[in-house]
Design an enzyme around this catalytic site. Structure first.
Site, PDB file in Angstrom:
ATOM      1  N   GLY A   8       0.659  -5.244   0.599  1.00  0.00           N
ATOM      2  CA  GLY A   8      -0.332  -5.165  -0.426  1.00  0.00           C
ATOM      3  C   GLY A   8      -0.256  -5.894  -1.691  1.00  0.00           C
ATOM      4  O   GLY A   8      -0.728  -6.448  -2.291  1.00  0.00           O
ATOM      5  N   GLU A  51      -0.518  -9.368  -1.154  1.00  0.00           N
ATOM      6  CA  GLU A  51      -2.031  -9.650  -1.281  1.00  0.00           C
ATOM      7  C   GLU A  51      -2.618  -9.642  -2.438  1.00  0.00           C
ATOM      8  O   GLU A  51      -3.523 -10.537  -2.779  1.00  0.00           O
ATOM      9  CB  GLU A  51      -2.618  -8.621  -0.192  1.00  0.00           C
ATOM     10  CG  GLU A  51      -2.048  -8.903   1.370  1.00  0.00           C
ATOM     11  CD  GLU A  51      -2.532  -7.924   2.350  1.00  0.00           C
ATOM     12  OE1 GLU A  51      -2.110  -6.589   1.940  1.00  0.00           O
ATOM     13  OE2 GLU A  51      -3.114  -8.260   3.384  1.00  0.00           O
ATOM     14  N   ALA A  58       0.941  -1.121   0.113  1.00  0.00           N
ATOM     15  CA  ALA A  58       0.146  -0.091   0.240  1.00  0.00           C
ATOM     16  C   ALA A  58       1.181   1.089  -0.052  1.00  0.00           C
ATOM     17  O   ALA A  58       2.153   1.110   0.477  1.00  0.00           O
ATOM     18  CB  ALA A  58      -0.714   0.113   1.439  1.00  0.00           C
ATOM     19  N   GLU A  66       4.116  -5.594   7.298  1.00  0.00           N
ATOM     20  CA  GLU A  66       3.386  -4.720   7.877  1.00  0.00           C
ATOM     21  C   GLU A  66       3.548  -4.470   9.533  1.00  0.00           C
ATOM     22  O   GLU A  66       3.563  -3.290   9.861  1.00  0.00           O
ATOM     23  CB  GLU A  66       1.703  -5.183   7.855  1.00  0.00           C
ATOM     24  CG  GLU A  66       1.150  -4.628   6.547  1.00  0.00           C
ATOM     25  CD  GLU A  66       1.268  -5.793   5.566  1.00  0.00           C
ATOM     26  OE1 GLU A  66       2.321  -6.785   5.656  1.00  0.00           O
ATOM     27  OE2 GLU A  66       0.846  -6.079   4.443  1.00  0.00           O
TER      28      GLU A  66
END
Ligand code: T1G
Length: 686
Positions: free
Chosen positions: A100, A103, A61, A123
């Site tokens: 992300g 992911e 992200a 994270e």
């Protein structure tokens, strides 16, 4: 940011290009959702390759968006739309698939990667947990045990390990794009695999979660995110997919706004700003292919080991053959120690040592690109070394001193080509500690300075530019901290109470146990030099301990007593008696842990404000990095300056005013009052 789609016969190649690391900005998230819809509708497309331009696959992200409210499409929805695509998506991974990014790859039907790729969920290093299915899909794909390791450590795995775990389906040798297209053509003929979200989590043996929780808690210490990440993986293993996703998302959003996440994000960006001083933008560093270290003592051997770890062959220079042999033995002991701890293999240790040659002949440095001096902290000895180097080394060879306290201008006085000289202050043990203070002299050339920063990056260090003053940034603050700690002893605190309070704050050890570990004699030597300069360092108790030859663990006693052969500190009656004598006539008070922490940390901030005002540090965040990477300040607190701003500088000023009124600290510096009025330290930085 662009997302382009080109068709290679029945295969659509979706290329993401969002420099510098293809972070998942709002625009990129939207483009991916649109791509799924478009390609589902395109009957000519039978499979999709998702690949990235630039140096890496999606690195996560966009951390710069974290301070703002999340914007749709939210990443879980993006991943779900890819997972629900009518055609198989193949994630083609190079560089790093992180957070992300991984992911998104887990939403794809398949994942392939080049051998040099790495995949991870970092994270927790940002004080959060994966927020787009990482803790829910991973245990379904690779099992709970491997998922717990990846999610709670935040450390990536390489492509080979990822294949073995089942995290990727193939390792692509050669051209990734072509290999991924070939893979896509193969899977296009098959029916879609079951989406990961539809799979069950493999069972674990009884006691697994309790064992995991104990291990994660022991490692995480005061950091919250790793335990929350474990809870989310466990929850994902015990509930249905939708409930698990809701739990993960709620936990992620909670943590995202936490003080620890703000602190860790601050450090993330500080570590990326420090190696890039604005005044060096566009300056090309000199190439370093050969290096030498002068001095094979603790620091010299550590520096030599750090250079070897980075692949540089080195020459170790000492004053005579016996000293050369001792120095080589010190370097060998470092590598052998790493073998014993399982960090490297014996053959790696042997290879490291094969790249070290010892000599007493300065003439062997005639063609060396970089020479780092690490001899005794005496200006005469250092100047003699640089006198010789100045004669034998090439005019463009970079000459550096590792001095901790001496003035690099004075050390380099009179050498030829002084523009090639700078301070490179390593922290002991130099092959372990990340911090490197880079200290230019009045004549250091910008290219030489930028070479210091490039060397730091090559060594995997965190470089911080430091102006020239006594102790530069870190040790100057340390002097204040040590004096402050003694003030507490003279007003009713004990060494063990102060150390316990600082451990409770999050430091690896308190100021007194740290001095006993490092040795009191080094600071005593600095105080002697300071007194010769007419300064009046405050250390009434430490002076008496040194006068009694109580230098710490190495002399069987310092601030604490030690049983012979043992390192466990025991409160000392001798020290208590000295403290009582020195405290006579001074007001005594009861100290609790929070007040001790205030009386140690806030004066640190006060002195750091002076350092910022004097431009000895370029930014407040640089001072945070110095304390975190040089002195063990807890990373999850962001460093002293971030901690102070998060607490509120007005409150910091008020507490310092109160302690100063009791004669327990210096009053708040004028700059700190100004920063408090302005609401932050940025008001002071240049
Ligand atoms: N967001 C925004 N900018 C980033 C970024 C990110 N994730 N990662 C790096 N940058 C910037 C960095 O600030 C620098 O900018 C430039 O890229 C080069 O970085 C939902 C919520 C990818 C291994 O934690 O580990 O996904 O200073 O110097 O050494 O579950 O960057 O040049 O302007 O580090 O080659 C998870 C963090 C996010 C990855 C590349 N992802 N990044 O290393 O370059 S949370 C991460 C890295 C998340 C989801 C959750 C490294 C790298 P500038 P660099 P590098």
């Amino acid at each position: 940011m662009t997302v382009t789609i080109v068709s290679e016969n029945a295969i659509a190649v979706v290329t993401v290009d969002n420099p510098p690391v293809n972070a998942l900005s709002q625009a990129l998230r939207q483009a991916l959702v649109d791509a799924v819809a478009d390609l589902d509708a395109d009957t000519a497309v039978e499979a999709v390759v998702l690949i990235c331009a630039g140096r890496t696959f999606i690195a996560g992200a966009d951390v710069s968006e974290f301070g703002k409210p999340p914007q749709p499409p939210h990443l879980p929805d993006v991943v779900a739309s890819i997972e629900g695509a009518k055609k198989p998506w193949v994630a083609a991974i190079h560089g790093s698939a992180l957070g992300g990014g991984l992911e998104v790859a887990l939403g794809c039907a398949y994942r392939v990667a080049v051998p040099t790729a790495s995949l991870g969920l970092p994270e927790v290093k940002l004080g959060i947990i994966p927020g787009a299915g990482g803790t829910v899909r991973l245990p379904r794909l690779i099992g709970p045990a491997a998922a717990v390791d990846l999610v709670t450590s935040g450390s990536p795995v390489g492509a080979k390990k990822a294949k073995a775990l089942g995290l990727i389906d193939a390792v692509i040798d050669g051209d990734l794009r072509a290999g991924a297209i070939a893979f896509a053509n193969k899977v296009a003929e098959r029916s879609l695999p079951q989406p990961i979200s539809g799979r069950a989590v493999p069972a674990v043996e009884s006691g697994f979660w309790d064992t995991a929780e104990k291990a994660v808690a022991a490692k995480a210490k005061r950091e919250v995110a790793p335990l929350m990440a474990l809870a989310s993986v466990r929850n994902a293993s015990e509930t249905d997919f939708a409930s698990a996703m809701a739990f993960e998302r709620e936990t992620f959003l909670d943590l995202r706004g936490s003080a620890q996440a703000a602190a860790l994000r601050h450090v993330f960006f500080a570590e990326r700003a420090a190696p890039r001083p604005p005044e060096l933008a566009g300056v090309t560093p000199r190439e370093i292919h050969s290096a030498a270290v002068i001095g094979g003592g603790t620091m010299g051997a550590g520096i030599a080991a750090a250079l070897r770890d980075a692949g540089l062959a080195i020459v170790l220079i000492e004053r005579d053959r016996a000293a050369v042999e001792r120095g080589l033995a010190n370097i060998r002991a470092i590598f052998e120690g790493s073998v014993k701890r399982g960090r490297i293999t014996q053959e790696v240790s042997d290879e490291r040592m094969a790249g070290v040659t010892g000599s007493e002949d300065y003439g062997s440095l005639a063609n060396t690109d970089l020479v780092i001096e690490a001899v005794f902290e005496d200006i005469g000895i250092k100047r003699a070394v640089f006198g010789k180097l100045s004669e034998v080394c090439r005019p463009d060879a970079v000459l550096a001193t590792n001095t901790s306290y001496l003035d690099p201008n004075a050390i380099s006085e009179g050498i030829a080509h002084p523009e090639r000289f700078l301070g490179l202050h390593f922290f002991s043990p130099a092959h372990v500690m990340k911090l490197l203070e880079i200290v230019p002299t009045e004549t250091t050339a910008p290219q030489v300075l930028t070479t210091g920063f490039a060397l730091a990056r090559h060594l995997g260090k965190i470089p911080v530019r430091a102006g020239n003053c006594d102790g530069f940034i870190g040790n100057r603050i340390l002097k204040v901290t040590r004096a402050q700690a003694e003030r507490l002893l003279l007003s009713g605190a004990t060494p063990s109470a102060v150390d316990a309070a600082m451990r409770a704050f999050g430091l690896p050890m308190g100021p007194f146990e740290a001095q006993d570990l490092g040795g009191l004699d080094i600071a005593a030597f600095q105080r002697k030099a300071a007194r010769e300069r007419g300064e009046t360092p405050f250390a009434p108790v430490a002076d008496r301990l040194c006068a009694n030859e109580r230098f710490g663990q190495k002399s069987g006693g310092g601030w604490y007593d030690y049983q012979p052969g043992h390192r466990a500190p025991k409160s000392s009656e001798t020290v208590a008696a000295i403290i009582a004598e020195e405290a006579a006539g001074r007001p005594q008070r009861v100290w609790d842990e929070a007040e001790i922490a205030d009386a140690i940390i806030l004066p640190m901030v006060n002195e750091a404000t002076r350092i910022l005002e004097e431009r000895v540090a370029l930014r407040a965040a640089d001072i945070d990095l110095v304390k975190i990477h040089g002195y063990g300040f807890p990373r999850w607190r962001g460093g002293p300056m971030h901690y102070a701003e998060a607490r509120g500088l007005s409150e910091v000023v008020a507490v310092l005013d109160r302690l100063a009124a009791e004669g327990l600290t210096e009053p708040p510096h004028e700059g700190l009052r100004r920063a408090a009025k302005a609401g932050g330290f940025s008001a002071l930085a240049g």
